[in-house]
Write an enzyme that holds these catalytic residues in place. Structure first.
Site, short mmCIF file in Angstrom:
data_model
loop_
_atom_site.label_atom_id
_atom_site.label_comp_id
_atom_site.label_asym_id
_atom_site.label_seq_id
_atom_site.Cartn_x
_atom_site.Cartn_y
_atom_site.Cartn_z
N TYR A 1 18.28 31.75 -0.98
CA TYR A 1 18.02 30.33 -1.65
C TYR A 1 19.29 30.02 -2.22
CZ TYR A 1 16.59 27.68 -5.52
OH TYR A 1 16.58 26.78 -6.66
N ASP B 1 9.18 13.44 4.99
CA ASP B 1 9.58 14.81 4.74
C ASP B 1 11.23 14.66 5.05
OD1 ASP B 1 10.75 17.40 6.05
OD2 ASP B 1 8.74 18.02 6.46
N ASN C 1 16.24 16.03 -5.58
CA ASN C 1 15.46 17.09 -6.17
C ASN C 1 14.53 17.98 -5.12
OD1 ASN C 1 13.66 18.35 -8.60
ND2 ASN C 1 12.20 17.38 -7.13
N LYS D 1 22.01 26.61 -1.87
CA LYS D 1 22.29 25.78 -3.18
C LYS D 1 23.85 25.83 -3.48
CE LYS D 1 18.24 24.18 -4.78
NZ LYS D 1 17.95 22.89 -4.66
N VAL E 1 12.45 26.78 -15.08
CA VAL E 1 11.33 25.89 -15.33
C VAL E 1 10.20 26.45 -14.83
CG1 VAL E 1 10.79 23.46 -15.19
CG2 VAL E 1 13.05 24.30 -14.97
N1 LIG Z 1 11.58 25.88 -11.03
C1 LIG Z 1 13.00 26.21 -11.47
O1 LIG Z 1 12.95 27.05 -12.27
C2 LIG Z 1 14.19 25.66 -10.66
C3 LIG Z 1 15.50 26.41 -11.03
C4 LIG Z 1 16.49 26.07 -10.46
C5 LIG Z 1 16.56 24.94 -9.41
N2 LIG Z 1 15.35 24.42 -9.24
C6 LIG Z 1 15.35 23.20 -8.27
O2 LIG Z 1 14.60 22.16 -8.75
C7 LIG Z 1 13.99 21.44 -7.51
C8 LIG Z 1 12.73 21.14 -7.87
O3 LIG Z 1 11.97 22.26 -7.71
P1 LIG Z 1 10.55 22.74 -8.56
O4 LIG Z 1 10.88 23.98 -9.66
O5 LIG Z 1 10.10 21.44 -9.20
O6 LIG Z 1 9.72 23.25 -7.28
P2 LIG Z 1 8.19 22.83 -6.69
O7 LIG Z 1 7.49 22.57 -7.81
O8 LIG Z 1 8.23 23.82 -5.51
O9 LIG Z 1 8.72 21.54 -5.94
C9 LIG Z 1 9.54 21.30 -4.84
C10 LIG Z 1 9.27 19.94 -4.36
O10 LIG Z 1 10.19 19.74 -3.31
C11 LIG Z 1 9.38 19.33 -2.19
N3 LIG Z 1 10.08 19.54 -0.97
C12 LIG Z 1 10.31 20.60 -0.40
N4 LIG Z 1 10.78 20.56 0.88
C13 LIG Z 1 10.54 19.35 1.35
C14 LIG Z 1 10.98 18.43 2.55
N5 LIG Z 1 11.17 19.19 3.64
N6 LIG Z 1 10.67 17.22 2.55
C15 LIG Z 1 10.17 16.37 1.29
N7 LIG Z 1 9.79 17.09 0.08
C16 LIG Z 1 10.23 18.47 0.20
C17 LIG Z 1 7.87 19.48 -2.49
O11 LIG Z 1 7.17 18.91 -1.51
P3 LIG Z 1 5.50 19.38 -1.38
O12 LIG Z 1 4.90 19.18 -2.70
O13 LIG Z 1 5.22 18.52 -0.20
O14 LIG Z 1 5.57 20.88 -0.99
C18 LIG Z 1 7.90 19.64 -3.97
O15 LIG Z 1 7.38 18.27 -4.25
C19 LIG Z 1 14.31 22.09 -6.41
O16 LIG Z 1 15.42 21.95 -5.69
C20 LIG Z 1 14.43 23.70 -7.05
O17 LIG Z 1 15.54 24.33 -5.85
C21 LIG Z 1 14.18 24.69 -9.91
#
Ligand SMILES: NC(=O)c1ccc[n+]([C@@H]2O[C@H](COP(=O)([O-])OP(=O)(O)OC[C@H]3O[C@@H](n4cnc5c(N)ncnc54)[C@H](OP(=O)(O)O)[C@@H]3O)[C@@H](O)[C@H]2O)c1
Length: 273
Positions: free
Chosen positions: A170, A61, A89, A174, A203
């Site tokens: 959020y 974590d 990430n 960031k 995404v």
């Molecule tokens: N999706 C978009 O449109 C978008 C746009 C801009 C930026 N982002 C950024 O892209 C990155 C990946 O996001 P995603 O879209 O793939 O979202 P996601 O599917 O919700 O994945 C987020 C990941 O982060 C992990 N996480 C969260 N808190 C954590 C902690 N305390 N310790 C360890 N792992 C932790 C989660 O772990 P668990 O599986 O255990 O919950 C999950 O695997 C993030 O930084 C997000 O802000 C995403």
């Protein structure tokens, strides 16, 4: 043997980073997750990934300093004491501030405090510890690239110009994380370490699957603004498209090209969509 350390590798964009980087058997790919057994099971059931011996899953974590310290030590053992790339990430897209403007959250002060603390702990504090713990390995690495997965929501100019009200808490954390990237860059550029924040685009990973019809209408309004902002924007992209674009930004960016401490989109520009 380039080595990659990717946080938040259990699903979404992080899992896709694991998939794409591990497709080259010369790469050593280390993914950290909160539930190691569940991710190992997921990989063992993934026809493409199950036979890849270059994937290493560690449990951490990222808000737990001791867990990060153990992950850094395990990484040194796997790689022999060096690391080429960090992809910070892991992140949380909180639903509390996902739809309503910041002022509309004011009648829930305790939830504002709780959400902001969680976001700051995850996006800022955890990454400061992560970078400090892994820096000795990065300094022994060859590529020396540290990437923070940020968000175009953290751009104040875009926010002000297009009145982007959702995601206020959020986005603020960031933006703070982007400054952390700039500060590390200011210190380590002289050692050849590229620090860079990259937005992966919008995404589709299922964040809005439980939205109410009213919330979906809010997202619809946001998408309309996105289309005004960028004529090429036609909706969310897949993790595969996003990661392949971000990988190319990571590969092309360098201190020499002026990217040190910068904040770029998946296009390698300041256009987020
Ligand atoms: N999706 C978009 O449109 C978008 C746009 C801009 C930026 N982002 C950024 O892209 C990155 C990946 O996001 P995603 O879209 O793939 O979202 P996601 O599917 O919700 O994945 C987020 C990941 O982060 C992990 N996480 C969260 N808190 C954590 C902690 N305390 N310790 C360890 N792992 C932790 C989660 O772990 P668990 O599986 O255990 O919950 C999950 O695997 C993030 O930084 C997000 O802000 C995403």
């Amino acid at each position: 043997m380039p080595s990659y350390f990717i946080t938040g590798a259990a699903r979404g964009i992080g899992y896709e980073f694991i998939r794409q980087y591990s497709s080259d058997p010369n790469n050593t790919v280390i993914g950290t997750v909160r539930d190691k057994a569940a991710t190992i099971k997921k990989i063992s059931e993934d026809a493409e990934l199950k036979s890849r011996s270059n994937i290493h899953i560690l449990e951490a974590d990222i808000t737990n300093y001791d867990a990060l310290k153990n992950a850094a030590a395990e990484t040194a053992t796997i790689t022999g004491g060096s690391l080429d790339y960090i992809i910070a990430n892991a992140g949380i897209v909180t639903m509390f501030d996902a739809y309503d403007p910041i002022g509309a959250l004011g009648d829930r002060p305790d939830e504002i405090t709780k959400t902001l603390r969680l976001l700051f702990e995850t996006h800022v504090i955890a990454n400061v510890h992560l970078f400090n713990l892994l820096m000795p390995l990065i300094l022994h690495g060859k590529a020396k690239k540290v990437i923070l997965i940020s968000s175009g929501f953290a751009d104040p100019v875009f926010t002000a110009e297009f009145d982007i009200t959702p995601g206020s808490l959020y986005a603020s954390t960031k933006a703070a994380a982007n400054m952390i990237v700039a500060k590390y860059s200011a210190q380590y550029k002289k050692d050849g370490v590229l620090f860079l924040a990259v937005c992966p685009g919008m995404v589709e990973v299922g964040h809005y699957k439980d939205a109410t019809p009213e919330q979906i209408a809010n997202v619809g309004g946001l998408v309309t603004k996105f289309k005004e902002y960028s004529t090429r924007f036609s909706g969310p992209i897949t993790p595969e498209e996003s990661v392949s674009a971000v990988r190319s930004v990571i590969a092309n960016a360098s201190i020499e090209k002026g990217n040190a401490g910068d904040f770029l989109s998946h296009f390698g520009t300041k256009t987020w969509l």
